[in-house]
Design a protein around this motif. Sequence first.
Motif, short mmCIF file in Angstrom:
data_model
loop_
_atom_site.label_atom_id
_atom_site.label_comp_id
_atom_site.label_asym_id
_atom_site.label_seq_id
_atom_site.Cartn_x
_atom_site.Cartn_y
_atom_site.Cartn_z
N TYR A 138 28.13 15.56 -4.07
CA TYR A 138 27.63 16.88 -4.46
C TYR A 138 26.11 16.95 -4.35
CZ TYR A 138 26.83 21.15 -7.05
OH TYR A 138 26.42 22.41 -7.41
N GLN A 139 25.44 15.87 -4.75
CA GLN A 139 23.99 15.82 -4.63
C GLN A 139 23.56 16.00 -3.18
OE1 GLN A 139 21.32 16.16 -6.54
NE2 GLN A 139 20.76 14.11 -7.24
N ASN A 140 24.23 15.31 -2.27
CA ASN A 140 23.92 15.46 -0.85
C ASN A 140 24.27 16.85 -0.33
OD1 ASN A 140 22.98 12.81 -0.58
ND2 ASN A 140 25.00 12.00 -0.11
N LYS A 141 25.36 17.41 -0.83
CA LYS A 141 25.77 18.74 -0.39
C LYS A 141 24.74 19.80 -0.74
CE LYS A 141 30.05 19.72 -1.03
NZ LYS A 141 31.33 20.09 -1.68
N ARG A 142 24.11 19.67 -1.91
CA ARG A 142 23.11 20.65 -2.33
C ARG A 142 21.72 20.37 -1.75
NH1 ARG A 142 24.05 23.76 -6.75
NH2 ARG A 142 22.18 24.82 -5.98
N GLY A 143 21.58 19.28 -1.01
CA GLY A 143 20.29 18.98 -0.42
C GLY A 143 19.40 18.12 -1.28
N GLY A 144 19.97 17.52 -2.35
CA GLY A 144 19.19 16.62 -3.19
C GLY A 144 19.18 15.21 -2.62
N ARG A 145 18.52 14.32 -3.33
CA ARG A 145 18.43 12.92 -2.91
C ARG A 145 18.97 12.04 -4.03
NH1 ARG A 145 18.33 14.93 1.10
NH2 ARG A 145 16.79 14.90 2.79
N VAL A 146 19.95 11.21 -3.69
CA VAL A 146 20.52 10.28 -4.66
C VAL A 146 19.52 9.17 -4.94
CG1 VAL A 146 22.37 8.62 -5.09
CG2 VAL A 146 22.88 10.80 -3.96
N ALA B 87 19.90 22.03 4.03
CA ALA B 87 20.94 22.72 3.25
C ALA B 87 20.46 23.15 1.89
CB ALA B 87 22.16 21.79 3.10
N ARG B 88 19.35 22.66 1.43
CA ARG B 88 18.89 22.93 0.06
C ARG B 88 18.53 24.39 -0.11
NH1 ARG B 88 15.85 18.74 -3.62
NH2 ARG B 88 15.59 19.97 -5.52
N GLN B 89 19.09 24.99 -1.18
CA GLN B 89 18.79 26.39 -1.48
C GLN B 89 19.00 26.64 -2.97
OE1 GLN B 89 21.46 29.38 0.00
NE2 GLN B 89 19.86 30.93 0.11
N LYS B 90 17.96 27.11 -3.64
CA LYS B 90 18.02 27.43 -5.07
C LYS B 90 18.58 26.25 -5.87
CE LYS B 90 18.59 32.36 -4.11
NZ LYS B 90 17.17 32.63 -4.31
N PHE B 91 18.08 25.07 -5.59
CA PHE B 91 18.49 23.84 -6.26
C PHE B 91 17.25 23.21 -6.87
CE2 PHE B 91 20.03 19.26 -5.89
CZ PHE B 91 20.89 19.37 -6.98
#
Length: 263
Positions: free
Chosen positions: A153-161, A89-93
């Motif tokens: 939100y972090q998971n939604k953008r494809g980041g890692r908590v 899901a990560r894009q422009k993050f």
Amino acid sequence: MLLKVAPAFSLVNSQVEHQSLPLFSSVPSAQSASSFLRLSSPSNGVGSAVVFASKGSENKPLTGVVFEPFEEVKKELNLVPTLPQVSLARQKFSEECEAAINQQINVESSISYGYHAMFAYFDRDNVALEGFAKFFNELSLRDRGQVEKLMRYQNKRGGRVQLLEISLPLSEFDHGVKGHALHAMEFALSMEKIANARLLHLHRIALRNHDAQLADFVESEFLSMQVEAIKKIAEHVSQLRRLGAGHGVWHFNQMLLREGGIA
């Protein structure tokens, strides 16, 4: 999807003498290396159209219509990772935004932990201010909810908590001059201002990385609520300063029991 069309075709309106030809026909030309595609009326041929294709006078190769399906989709498919440990899901993050969100998670977690310690203090039998205990417990739960919102939100953008170390909060709030109620409320006001400053820092990072989605998330979900919380706790501090450390604190405690929190 690309559609490449070269200017090798021309549409010409003409009178066609060959009435016996069908509606669509291909006729070679004797004058040049050309071909015709006739579109004529079944009755008299008047107003018919002829599509003409020619190599031209400069012997240029004949160029037709080249259709390349899903060319743009092919480029986008290269952006989809294939490794199982990489987010789809990560894009422009940016990594800076991802790290800043983890820092904000740590700030909100530390503040929630601090409010929980204040709840435990005012719930003690030798303090027995249930209104203050209720007030600070609601603040702790509010910040815990903000932590979970940031994690989602972090998971939604494809980041890692990434959870960081939480500092040890104060456990005693008794003050020789201010008393425990005013001292604890001033401490709460300082924590709200720290949280607001960190949110503004996160918002600046989002703008610097041109991340409109993160900037909108911080504005809509946190900033206005944070300003309202600062205003409410500042009013409590002003009122407690007028009351002092005496009997008025008990009445203020009863008010906190009756009214809802600021969460």
